[in-house]
Motif scaffolding. Structure first.
Motif, PDB file in Angstrom:
ATOM      1  N   MET A   1       0.867  -0.943   0.261  1.00 33.02           N
ATOM      2  CA  MET A   1       0.134   0.113   0.185  1.00 33.02           C
ATOM      3  C   MET A   1       1.047   1.327   0.482  1.00 33.02           C
ATOM      4  SD  MET A   1      -2.884   0.919  -0.202  1.00 33.02           S
ATOM      5  CE  MET A   1      -4.353   1.329   0.426  1.00 33.02           C
ATOM      6  N   LEU A   2       2.389   1.306   0.541  1.00 26.25           N
ATOM      7  CA  LEU A   2       2.555   2.369   1.657  1.00 26.25           C
ATOM      8  C   LEU A   2       3.559   2.430  -0.383  1.00 26.25           C
ATOM      9  CD1 LEU A   2       4.108   4.583   2.181  1.00 26.25           C
ATOM     10  CD2 LEU A   2       5.703   2.823   2.888  1.00 26.25           C
ATOM     11  N   THR A   3       3.970   1.480  -0.801  1.00 29.78           N
ATOM     12  CA  THR A   3       4.136   1.544  -2.544  1.00 29.78           C
ATOM     13  C   THR A   3       3.488   2.579  -3.858  1.00 29.78           C
ATOM     14  OG1 THR A   3       5.672  -0.154  -2.070  1.00 29.78           O
ATOM     15  CG2 THR A   3       5.585  -0.113  -4.371  1.00 29.78           C
ATOM     16  N   LYS A   4       2.506   2.025  -3.309  1.00 32.66           N
ATOM     17  CA  LYS A   4       0.796   2.787  -3.926  1.00 32.66           C
ATOM     18  C   LYS A   4       0.846   3.928  -4.306  1.00 32.66           C
ATOM     19  CE  LYS A   4      -1.879  -1.255  -5.241  1.00 32.66           C
ATOM     20  NZ  LYS A   4      -3.029  -1.724  -4.305  1.00 32.66           N
ATOM     21  N   ILE A   5       1.168   4.525  -2.673  1.00 38.68           N
ATOM     22  CA  ILE A   5       1.022   5.770  -2.550  1.00 38.68           C
ATOM     23  C   ILE A   5       2.880   6.785  -3.206  1.00 38.68           C
ATOM     24  CG2 ILE A   5       1.009   7.176  -0.847  1.00 38.68           C
ATOM     25  CD1 ILE A   5      -0.842   5.563   1.081  1.00 38.68           C
ATOM     26  N   GLY A  55      -7.072   9.698  -4.259  1.00 36.62           N
ATOM     27  CA  GLY A  55      -5.850   8.523  -3.941  1.00 36.62           C
ATOM     28  C   GLY A  55      -5.967   8.171  -2.367  1.00 36.62           C
ATOM     29  N   ILE A  56      -5.570   9.587  -1.718  1.00 43.15           N
ATOM     30  CA  ILE A  56      -5.393   9.782  -0.693  1.00 43.15           C
ATOM     31  C   ILE A  56      -7.104   8.947   0.415  1.00 43.15           C
ATOM     32  CG2 ILE A  56      -4.967  10.918   1.143  1.00 43.15           C
ATOM     33  CD1 ILE A  56      -3.186  12.626  -0.575  1.00 43.15           C
ATOM     34  N   GLY A  57      -7.897   9.765  -0.133  1.00 45.35           N
ATOM     35  CA  GLY A  57      -8.610   9.289   0.964  1.00 45.35           C
ATOM     36  C   GLY A  57      -9.992   7.908   0.654  1.00 45.35           C
ATOM     37  N   LEU A  58      -9.046   6.809  -0.646  1.00 47.48           N
ATOM     38  CA  LEU A  58      -9.900   5.779  -0.334  1.00 47.48           C
ATOM     39  C   LEU A  58      -8.582   4.859  -0.214  1.00 47.48           C
ATOM     40  CD1 LEU A  58     -10.132   4.646  -4.552  1.00 47.48           C
ATOM     41  CD2 LEU A  58     -11.753   4.716  -2.826  1.00 47.48           C
ATOM     42  N   SER A  59      -7.479   5.436   0.612  1.00 47.56           N
ATOM     43  CA  SER A  59      -6.803   5.098   1.266  1.00 47.56           C
ATOM     44  C   SER A  59      -6.535   4.717   3.358  1.00 47.56           C
ATOM     45  CB  SER A  59      -4.902   5.800   1.337  1.00 47.56           C
ATOM     46  OG  SER A  59      -4.704   5.294  -0.106  1.00 47.56           O
TER      47      SER A  59
END
Length: 118
Positions: A1-5, A55-59
């Motif tokens: 997950m951190l990789t996607k961000i 993206g931040i909201g979905l995370s």
């Protein structure tokens, strides 16, 4: 997950760099900025901002949903015995689950599992 961000941030930084860099070769620039150029610039910035916010909201939503506490009832049909446990959603993995107290439970194929919200 951190990789996607992190990958998303790298792409945004590269796009921002290409949008704002000065060109080495001076081209003939019109003295007035057309509405289409302004619209294109703000459209790109707006689109990238929207992608970043979504993206931040979905995370954040995925993280919040994983920490929701649900009630899991495990019933053994042969004996009719059932037990209830409180488990976080992220700790339910296939036939294994970990309770809030740290108890690791493996469920067999003969047992039935019911997951319900608190």
């Amino acid at each position: 997950m951190l990789t996607k961000i992190l990958l998303t941030l790298v792409v945004l930084i590269i796009a921002w760099h290409f949008l704002t860099r000065k060109r080495a070769v001076e081209e003939h620039k019109p003295t007035m900025v057309t509405g289409q150029a302004v619209l294109r610039r703000y459209g790109i910035i707006g689109t990238l901002s929207l992608v970043l916010v979504v993206g931040i909201g979905l995370s954040v939503w995925h993280w919040y949903d994983g920490y929701q506490v649900v009630t899991v009832t495990i019933t053994t049909p042969a004996t009719g015995h059932s037990e209830t446990f409180e488990v976080r959603r992220k700790d339910i993995e296939g036939n294994r689950l970990t309770t809030i107290d740290g108890l690791l439970i493996r469920v067999s194929d003969q047992q039935s599992v019911t997951v319900s919200a608190r």
